[in-house]
Design a protein around this motif. Structure first.
Motif, PDB file in Angstrom:
ATOM      1  N   LEU A  24       0.820  -1.212   0.000  1.00 24.58           N
ATOM      2  CA  LEU A  24       0.000   0.000   0.000  1.00 24.58           C
ATOM      3  C   LEU A  24       0.852   1.259   0.000  1.00 24.58           C
ATOM      4  O   LEU A  24       0.538   2.231  -0.679  1.00 24.58           O
ATOM      5  CB  LEU A  24      -0.944   0.013   1.200  1.00 24.58           C
ATOM      6  CG  LEU A  24      -2.162  -0.882   1.104  1.00 24.58           C
ATOM      7  CD1 LEU A  24      -2.970  -0.820   2.393  1.00 24.58           C
ATOM      8  CD2 LEU A  24      -3.034  -0.517  -0.073  1.00 24.58           C
ATOM      9  N   SER A  25       1.937   1.250   0.743  1.00 24.41           N
ATOM     10  CA  SER A  25       2.786   2.444   0.831  1.00 24.41           C
ATOM     11  C   SER A  25       3.482   2.761  -0.495  1.00 24.41           C
ATOM     12  O   SER A  25       3.818   3.917  -0.760  1.00 24.41           O
ATOM     13  CB  SER A  25       3.833   2.279   1.930  1.00 24.41           C
ATOM     14  OG  SER A  25       4.845   1.369   1.540  1.00 24.41           O
ATOM     15  N   ASN A  27       2.072   2.602  -3.358  1.00 22.64           N
ATOM     16  CA  ASN A  27       1.071   3.247  -4.214  1.00 22.64           C
ATOM     17  C   ASN A  27       1.254   2.838  -5.683  1.00 22.64           C
ATOM     18  O   ASN A  27       1.366   3.674  -6.569  1.00 22.64           O
ATOM     19  CB  ASN A  27       1.134   4.771  -4.055  1.00 22.64           C
ATOM     20  CG  ASN A  27      -0.069   5.461  -4.646  1.00 22.64           C
ATOM     21  OD1 ASN A  27      -1.132   4.866  -4.783  1.00 22.64           O
ATOM     22  ND2 ASN A  27       0.100   6.719  -5.007  1.00 22.64           N
ATOM     23  N   ARG A  30      -4.374   0.451  -8.231  1.00 18.35           N
ATOM     24  CA  ARG A  30      -5.616  -0.044  -7.642  1.00 18.35           C
ATOM     25  C   ARG A  30      -5.614  -1.553  -7.429  1.00 18.35           C
ATOM     26  O   ARG A  30      -5.985  -2.040  -6.366  1.00 18.35           O
ATOM     27  CB  ARG A  30      -6.762   0.385  -8.544  1.00 18.35           C
ATOM     28  CG  ARG A  30      -8.087  -0.072  -8.109  1.00 18.35           C
ATOM     29  CD  ARG A  30      -9.166   0.473  -9.056  1.00 18.35           C
ATOM     30  NE  ARG A  30     -10.453   0.222  -8.465  1.00 18.35           N
ATOM     31  CZ  ARG A  30     -10.984   0.947  -7.496  1.00 18.35           C
ATOM     32  NH1 ARG A  30     -10.337   1.985  -7.021  1.00 18.35           N
ATOM     33  NH2 ARG A  30     -12.155   0.639  -6.984  1.00 18.35           N
ATOM     34  N   SER A  33      -3.244  -2.581  -4.702  1.00 21.78           N
ATOM     35  CA  SER A  33      -3.805  -2.196  -3.402  1.00 21.78           C
ATOM     36  C   SER A  33      -4.900  -3.170  -2.978  1.00 21.78           C
ATOM     37  O   SER A  33      -4.988  -3.550  -1.806  1.00 21.78           O
ATOM     38  CB  SER A  33      -4.362  -0.773  -3.459  1.00 21.78           C
ATOM     39  OG  SER A  33      -3.325   0.157  -3.656  1.00 21.78           O
TER      40      SER A  33
END
Length: 91
Positions: A24-25, A27, A30, A33
């Motif tokens: 998640l970090s 980025n 989609r 994630s």
């Protein structure tokens, strides 16, 4: 309960959560994630099991019940609901 199983649940839960947080970090998009939230779900399940099977870890079990719900929302939003053109947060 077998100490090996309890230790495996504990360390899998911690390691999987750290790995999902890393994804998640970064980025990276989609879909990535969404899969990070799937990993968070497995982490929460492991930590719920560990929390209620180990006599001294019930707090972790309760905390991860709440986190499981949050992580399921993440899976739904990123992988199931799809992208909406009207929502800039989903871009």
């Amino acid at each position: 309960m077998n100490d090996f199983v309890l230790t495996a649940l504990q360390y899998y839960g911690a390691g999987a959560a750290a790995f999902a947080a890393l994804i998640l970090s970064l980025n990276v998009g989609r879909i990535w994630s969404g899969w990070a939230f799937v990993i968070f779900v497995t982490s929460s399940i492991a930590l719920i099991a560990w929390g209620f099977l180990d006599d001294d870890a019930e707090g972790i079990g309760v905390q991860n019940i709440v986190l499981l719900v949050i992580n399921c929302v993440g899976v739904y939003r990123y992988l199931i609901a799809g992208k909406s053109d009207s929502d800039p947060a989903k871009a």
